[in-house]
Design a protein around this motif. Sequence first.
Motif, PDB file in Angstrom:
ATOM      1  N   UNK A 164       0.820  -1.208   0.000  1.00 26.12           N
ATOM      2  CA  UNK A 164       0.000   0.000   0.000  1.00 26.12           C
ATOM      3  C   UNK A 164       0.856   1.261   0.000  1.00 26.12           C
ATOM      4  N   UNK A 165       1.336   1.671   1.171  1.00 27.10           N
ATOM      5  CA  UNK A 165       2.134   2.893   1.301  1.00 27.10           C
ATOM      6  C   UNK A 165       3.493   2.567   1.924  1.00 27.10           C
ATOM      7  N   UNK A 166       4.537   3.321   1.586  1.00 25.07           N
ATOM      8  CA  UNK A 166       5.875   3.053   2.126  1.00 25.07           C
ATOM      9  C   UNK A 166       6.052   3.600   3.541  1.00 25.07           C
ATOM     10  N   UNK A 167       5.236   3.129   4.463  1.00 24.59           N
ATOM     11  CA  UNK A 167       5.360   3.503   5.872  1.00 24.59           C
ATOM     12  C   UNK A 167       5.995   2.328   6.614  1.00 24.59           C
ATOM     13  N   UNK A 168       6.573   2.566   7.794  1.00 20.74           N
ATOM     14  CA  UNK A 168       7.272   1.484   8.500  1.00 20.74           C
ATOM     15  C   UNK A 168       6.446   0.221   8.690  1.00 20.74           C
ATOM     16  N   UNK A 169       5.164   0.361   8.983  1.00 20.16           N
ATOM     17  CA  UNK A 169       4.301  -0.810   9.182  1.00 20.16           C
ATOM     18  C   UNK A 169       4.323  -1.736   7.969  1.00 20.16           C
ATOM     19  N   UNK A 170       4.316  -1.161   6.785  1.00 16.87           N
ATOM     20  CA  UNK A 170       4.316  -1.955   5.553  1.00 16.87           C
ATOM     21  C   UNK A 170       5.717  -2.477   5.254  1.00 16.87           C
ATOM     22  N   UNK A 171       6.711  -1.624   5.430  1.00 18.90           N
ATOM     23  CA  UNK A 171       8.094  -2.010   5.136  1.00 18.90           C
ATOM     24  C   UNK A 171       8.545  -3.155   6.034  1.00 18.90           C
ATOM     25  N   UNK A 172       8.207  -3.077   7.324  1.00 15.58           N
ATOM     26  CA  UNK A 172       8.625  -4.150   8.234  1.00 15.58           C
ATOM     27  C   UNK A 172       7.968  -5.475   7.854  1.00 15.58           C
ATOM     28  N   UNK A 173       6.751  -5.410   7.309  1.00 14.12           N
ATOM     29  CA  UNK A 173       6.097  -6.629   6.870  1.00 14.12           C
ATOM     30  C   UNK A 173       6.796  -7.259   5.682  1.00 14.12           C
TER      31      UNK A 173
END
Length: 364
Positions: A164-173
């Motif tokens: 979705x968006x390049x925020x830490x929550x997504x990146x860490x996943x």
Amino acid sequence: MESRIKFNRLVAGGIFVAASMMLGSGPIFAEEKLKVGFVYPSPIGDNGWSHRHEVGRQDVIAHFGDQIETTFVESVPEGPDATRVITQLALTGHELIFTASFGFMEPTLQVAEKFPNVHFENNTGFKTAPNVSVYNARFHEGRVVFGTIAGMMTETNTVGYVASFPIPEVIMGINAFTLAAQKVNPDVEVKVVWVNTWYNPALEADAAQVLLDQGADFITQHTNSPAPCQRAEEAGVFCFGQDADMSQFAQKAHLTGIVNNWGPYYIRRVQDVLDGTWETDHTWDGISGGLLMMAPYNDTLSDDVKAAATKVEQALKDGTLNPFAGPITNANGEMVIDEGEALTDKQVHEMNWFVQGVDGELPT
């Protein structure tokens, strides 16, 4: 008792909201029932993110009955529209308001400053205030299970990820998924396509197709609709669901999924307000804390794959497995954390880099 308010009705009431604020009006508190508001970024029929928050709200209603009155607003865009919606809830006597999106963090903080006697809870954000808490789940833990399965089963060594968006929550996943896959299969490469939306079934399906065209035989996602899994089913490859059990949309392709379990948290925080014990907090629980569950494993999984996935899930639950234990190398080949050490929660929360093995640009 509950109320369902459409976003467009709240926008229509924007003049009333603005006028009330200029007149210095505060929230009108309910005398008999605690009024609790919920703000969702997508429709409750998304079969994913907002659907699971709505399940949590229903759990609250079932638990408290006539002690409370709830309102939910669905499909609220992030930004100024969210500010208007949250303000309207505060003005209409809601003493506890849950805002279910990272993009609602700043609007929540802005409204909270104007209504110091209202309790606010922002989901997936990181900023708190005297009357603002944040709560989140360690979604990346579920992706460790995904990665283990994909690493053992992939035939092309190419795995697709709709982000979705390049925020830490997504990146860490993405990183947790990749590390887990490479742990059992060092040749795995994870390709990422960014869609810059949480919920857009057509765009999510198109992104999945791009990944399939690049040779991916697994599709995973950090978006809200079952469209990527549906496209995987059509293509005869495997997928992992997001937020809810999406197996009904891809009975052959769906091997397992992340299921968000917000009900127990919502019940606890409503009780805190009723008891007068609510305090600002920062909650980040995973499989062990019950905020995250795994969807049932597909019966088509072989015994060895299912056993490996179950072992990883149990290790995450009992705390013996840290997804970000070293050694970890970033996409540039630089050592980030040495063997015997592990990233701290703070480092994970601030993650803005890919691990080695991720093929995709990280937007700024």
